[in-house]
Design an enzyme around this catalytic site. Structure first.
Site, PDB file in Angstrom:
ATOM      1  N   ASP A  93       0.856  -1.167   0.000  1.00  0.00           N
ATOM      2  CA  ASP A  93       0.000   0.000   0.000  1.00  0.00           C
ATOM      3  C   ASP A  93       0.901   1.228   0.000  1.00  0.00           C
ATOM      4  O   ASP A  93       2.086   1.135   0.321  1.00  0.00           O
ATOM      5  CB  ASP A  93      -0.917  -0.001   1.229  1.00  0.00           C
ATOM      6  CG  ASP A  93      -2.074   0.966   1.040  1.00  0.00           C
ATOM      7  OD1 ASP A  93      -2.814   1.189   2.005  1.00  0.00           O
ATOM      8  OD2 ASP A  93      -2.224   1.505  -0.065  1.00  0.00           O
ATOM      9  N   SER A  94       0.321   2.382  -0.340  1.00  0.00           N
ATOM     10  CA  SER A  94       1.154   3.584  -0.524  1.00  0.00           C
ATOM     11  C   SER A  94       1.443   4.289   0.786  1.00  0.00           C
ATOM     12  O   SER A  94       2.317   5.148   0.849  1.00  0.00           O
ATOM     13  CB  SER A  94       0.410   4.556  -1.444  1.00  0.00           C
ATOM     14  OG  SER A  94      -0.923   4.720  -0.940  1.00  0.00           O
ATOM     15  N   GLY A  95       0.692   3.951   1.825  1.00  0.00           N
ATOM     16  CA  GLY A  95       0.959   4.567   3.123  1.00  0.00           C
ATOM     17  C   GLY A  95      -0.045   5.620   3.517  1.00  0.00           C
ATOM     18  O   GLY A  95      -0.171   5.951   4.696  1.00  0.00           O
ATOM     19  N   GLY A  96      -0.794   6.151   2.573  1.00  0.00           N
ATOM     20  CA  GLY A  96      -1.724   7.235   2.881  1.00  0.00           C
ATOM     21  C   GLY A  96      -2.753   6.851   3.919  1.00  0.00           C
ATOM     22  O   GLY A  96      -3.056   7.607   4.836  1.00  0.00           O
ATOM     23  N   PHE A  97      -3.248   5.667   3.800  1.00  0.00           N
ATOM     24  CA  PHE A  97      -4.309   5.223   4.720  1.00  0.00           C
ATOM     25  C   PHE A  97      -3.774   5.130   6.139  1.00  0.00           C
ATOM     26  O   PHE A  97      -4.400   5.610   7.082  1.00  0.00           O
ATOM     27  CB  PHE A  97      -4.821   3.854   4.273  1.00  0.00           C
ATOM     28  CG  PHE A  97      -5.965   3.329   5.100  1.00  0.00           C
ATOM     29  CD1 PHE A  97      -5.730   2.451   6.157  1.00  0.00           C
ATOM     30  CD2 PHE A  97      -7.264   3.704   4.820  1.00  0.00           C
ATOM     31  CE1 PHE A  97      -6.785   1.952   6.915  1.00  0.00           C
ATOM     32  CE2 PHE A  97      -8.323   3.208   5.565  1.00  0.00           C
ATOM     33  CZ  PHE A  97      -8.084   2.341   6.611  1.00  0.00           C
ATOM     34  N   ASP A 148      -2.813   8.161  -2.086  1.00  0.00           N
ATOM     35  CA  ASP A 148      -4.170   8.698  -2.187  1.00  0.00           C
ATOM     36  C   ASP A 148      -4.578   9.222  -0.815  1.00  0.00           C
ATOM     37  O   ASP A 148      -3.871   9.051   0.181  1.00  0.00           O
ATOM     38  CB  ASP A 148      -5.137   7.608  -2.637  1.00  0.00           C
ATOM     39  CG  ASP A 148      -5.213   6.446  -1.630  1.00  0.00           C
ATOM     40  OD1 ASP A 148      -4.189   6.205  -0.941  1.00  0.00           O
ATOM     41  OD2 ASP A 148      -6.260   5.810  -1.524  1.00  0.00           O
ATOM     42  N   GLN A 191     -11.609   6.671  -5.494  1.00  0.00           N
ATOM     43  CA  GLN A 191     -12.200   7.225  -4.290  1.00  0.00           C
ATOM     44  C   GLN A 191     -13.626   7.703  -4.621  1.00  0.00           C
ATOM     45  O   GLN A 191     -14.268   7.143  -5.508  1.00  0.00           O
ATOM     46  CB  GLN A 191     -11.326   8.364  -3.742  1.00  0.00           C
ATOM     47  CG  GLN A 191      -9.974   7.887  -3.221  1.00  0.00           C
ATOM     48  CD  GLN A 191     -10.071   6.998  -1.978  1.00  0.00           C
ATOM     49  OE1 GLN A 191     -11.095   6.952  -1.304  1.00  0.00           O
ATOM     50  NE2 GLN A 191      -8.997   6.278  -1.677  1.00  0.00           N
ATOM     51  N   GLY A 218     -11.457   3.815  -0.191  1.00  0.00           N
ATOM     52  CA  GLY A 218     -12.453   4.641   0.485  1.00  0.00           C
ATOM     53  C   GLY A 218     -13.637   3.858   1.000  1.00  0.00           C
ATOM     54  O   GLY A 218     -14.674   4.412   1.339  1.00  0.00           O
ATOM     55  N   ASP A 268      -7.850  -7.794   0.395  1.00  0.00           N
ATOM     56  CA  ASP A 268      -6.919  -7.891   1.524  1.00  0.00           C
ATOM     57  C   ASP A 268      -7.693  -7.535   2.771  1.00  0.00           C
ATOM     58  O   ASP A 268      -8.570  -6.645   2.720  1.00  0.00           O
ATOM     59  CB  ASP A 268      -5.742  -6.921   1.340  1.00  0.00           C
ATOM     60  CG  ASP A 268      -6.013  -5.587   2.040  1.00  0.00           C
ATOM     61  OD1 ASP A 268      -6.559  -4.688   1.365  1.00  0.00           O
ATOM     62  OD2 ASP A 268      -5.721  -5.466   3.242  1.00  0.00           O
TER      63      ASP A 268
HETATM   64  C1  LIG Z   1      -9.719  -1.951   6.532  1.00  0.00           C
HETATM   65  N1  LIG Z   1     -10.386  -1.119   5.566  1.00  0.00           N
HETATM   66  C2  LIG Z   1      -9.658  -0.439   4.659  1.00  0.00           C
HETATM   67  N2  LIG Z   1      -8.324  -0.521   4.538  1.00  0.00           N
HETATM   68  C3  LIG Z   1      -8.010   0.357   3.554  1.00  0.00           C
HETATM   69  C4  LIG Z   1      -6.759   0.706   3.044  1.00  0.00           C
HETATM   70  C5  LIG Z   1      -5.502   0.110   3.652  1.00  0.00           C
HETATM   71  C6  LIG Z   1      -5.167  -1.231   3.155  1.00  0.00           C
HETATM   72  C7  LIG Z   1      -3.792  -1.573   3.729  1.00  0.00           C
HETATM   73  O1  LIG Z   1      -3.830  -1.541   5.165  1.00  0.00           O
HETATM   74  C8  LIG Z   1      -3.196  -2.666   5.714  1.00  0.00           C
HETATM   75  O2  LIG Z   1      -4.143  -3.423   6.433  1.00  0.00           O
HETATM   76  C9  LIG Z   1      -4.642  -2.732   7.582  1.00  0.00           C
HETATM   77  C10 LIG Z   1      -2.672  -3.497   4.593  1.00  0.00           C
HETATM   78  O3  LIG Z   1      -1.279  -3.355   4.551  1.00  0.00           O
HETATM   79  C11 LIG Z   1      -3.316  -2.939   3.334  1.00  0.00           C
HETATM   80  O4  LIG Z   1      -2.316  -2.807   2.336  1.00  0.00           O
HETATM   81  C12 LIG Z   1      -2.879  -2.646   1.043  1.00  0.00           C
HETATM   82  C13 LIG Z   1      -6.706   1.702   2.035  1.00  0.00           C
HETATM   83  N3  LIG Z   1      -5.477   2.071   1.529  1.00  0.00           N
HETATM   84  C14 LIG Z   1      -5.427   3.085   0.631  1.00  0.00           C
HETATM   85  N4  LIG Z   1      -4.234   3.478   0.134  1.00  0.00           N
HETATM   86  N5  LIG Z   1      -6.551   3.734   0.173  1.00  0.00           N
HETATM   87  C15 LIG Z   1      -7.790   3.371   0.591  1.00  0.00           C
HETATM   88  O5  LIG Z   1      -8.782   3.984   0.149  1.00  0.00           O
HETATM   89  C16 LIG Z   1      -7.901   2.309   1.568  1.00  0.00           C
HETATM   90  C17 LIG Z   1      -9.147   1.920   2.059  1.00  0.00           C
HETATM   91  C18 LIG Z   1      -9.185   0.946   3.070  1.00  0.00           C
HETATM   92  N6  LIG Z   1     -10.218   0.430   3.776  1.00  0.00           N
END
Ligand SMILES: CNc1nc2c(CC[C@H]3O[C@@H](OC)[C@H](O)[C@@H]3OC)c3nc(N)[nH]c(=O)c3cc2[nH]1
Length: 374
Positions: A93-97, A148, A191, A218, A268
């Site tokens: 993942d890119s880290g934004g979340f 994002d 998104q 999102g 995931d």
């Molecule tokens: C749980 N619900 C949820 N997770 C999300 C994640 C993290 C997954 C990432 O978070 C880690 O697991 C907690 C994993 O590493 C995963 O990697 C892809 C998201 N990541 C990004 N960049 N953008 C989103 O819109 C997004 C939405 C999510 N909704």
């Protein structure tokens, strides 16, 4: 290693899709469940166990790995694959979340990206779209996600629109930063919150970038399942059928069945691993909370018909004891059981789509859960 990233759609059953992504490090059978290996480990598991359960790909997380051990350090150590001894594909993942959910002092500036303080040691970090792609490259990631902004729901339209449009511009910057890396891929992230017109704008904008794959972001941020499913029904028709679709952070077995039915290829979720560490077992007959005293003298295994030793060979009484005693083996056995259950479900989904009986498979699976744990 071949220098390719090839998604092939092998069969459809309604909107459910059977496919495969061929990459230099291996093939990913879809619909796929990707175990979360946030900090370079799938918690409580050996990675050869994770592989033996059927995982074709695991996840890493830029936010966690850039803070510890550090992206440049991972590169100096030979990259994530050799460091963690996983030779197959890794998606990061890119880290934004995580910045929005874990870090302190977060600032977002469209030009500079995100500025935040590490939740580990309080150090200040800056991550632009370009830096996120650079970090994922240093880690050696095979499938990289754009930077994002994931808007938490519920949110005002103005906030969702501003964030969605910025993420779309960040996707373009990430595509440029990623450049042309044969055998690797960068996915855009749709998104748009819970607003159909913004979902469509985001999906169409990303489709115009002709990326190798598309995530639906999102979602799984606290909205009801029906809202998540409605957003899939709005978003997926706007994405090219020839590219994989990845629903981020999803989900429960029921979420997965219903999302496959709408056209999602990749999932995931921390659910099977995190729940396992908290004493919760997923089984064919629904969830079993081993912390519950009713299991204290129950000598039955979780599932006598399972081919997973954690489900077949250990009594609920022993699992209950381990959970109550907070023993490491509790998390190990229940994570093993849960990842086996998830991968077994994915294998059942793939076989059902191949044979044109996915709707029946979904109904039978849901009925089995509803019968409850005898
Ligand atoms: C749980 N619900 C949820 N997770 C999300 C994640 C993290 C997954 C990432 O978070 C880690 O697991 C907690 C994993 O590493 C995963 O990697 C892809 C998201 N990541 C990004 N960049 N953008 C989103 O819109 C997004 C939405 C999510 N909704």
């Amino acid at each position: 290693m071949s220098e390719q990233f090839e998604f092939t759609l092998k069969a459809t059953d309604g909107n459910a899709r059977l496919g495969a992504i061929v990459m230099p490090r291996g093939e990913i059978r879809t619909p796929a469940f990707m175990p979360v290996g946030t900090a370079g480990t799938v918690k409580a598991m050996y990675l050869d166990q994770v592989r033996d359960l059927g995982a074709d790909i695991i996840l890493g997380n830029t936010y966690h790995l850039m803070l510890r051990p550090g992206a440049e350090r991972v590169a100096r150590l030979g990259g994530l694959h050799s460091l963690i001894r996983w030779q197959y594909p890794i998606l990061t993942d890119s880290g934004g979340f995580q910045v929005m959910s874990l870090a302190a002092l977060r600032q977002i500036d469209e030009k500079k990206g995100v500025t935040f303080k590490s939740h580990i040691d309080g150090s200040v970090h800056h991550m632009s779209p370009e830096r996120s792609i650079e970090i994922q490259g240093l880690l050696g990631s095979d499938i990289q996600m754009q930077l994002d902004e994931c808007v938490r729901l519920p949110a005002e339209r103005a906030e969702i629109e501003k964030s969605t449009d910025m993420s779309l511009r960040w996707a373009e910057r990430c595509r440029i930063a990623f450049g042309d890396q044969p055998g690797k891929a960068m996915f855009g992230i749709v998104q748009g919150g819970d607003l159909p017109d913004l979902r469509i704008r985001s999906a169409r904008g990303l489709a115009d970038l002709d990326l190798k794959g598309y995530a639906v972001g999102g979602l799984a941020v606290g909205e009801p399942q029906e809202v998540m499913l409605a957003m899939l029904e709005t978003t997926l028709p706007e994405l090219p059928t020839t590219k994989p679709r990845y629903l981020m952070g999803v989900g429960t077995p029921d979420d997965i069945l219903k999302s496959v039915a709408r056209g999602i290829d990749m999932f995931d979720c921390v659910m099977p691993t995190r729940a396992g560490r908290h004493g919760l077992a997923f089984t064919r007959r629904g969830k079993v909370n081993l912390r519950n005293a009713r299991h204290a003298e129950d000598l039955r295994p979780l599932d006598e018909e399972s081919n997973c030793p954690a489900a077949r060979d250990y009594s609920r009484a022993y699992l209950h004891h381990l959970v109550r005693a907070n023993e490491s083996l509790a998390g190990m056995l229940l994570t093993w059981n849960n990842l086996h259950y998830y991968q077994d479900l994915m294998q059942g989904i793939r076989a059902a789509i191949a044979e044109g009986r996915f709707t029946d498979f979904m109904a039978e699976t849901q009925e089995s859960w509803a019968r409850g744990d005898i």
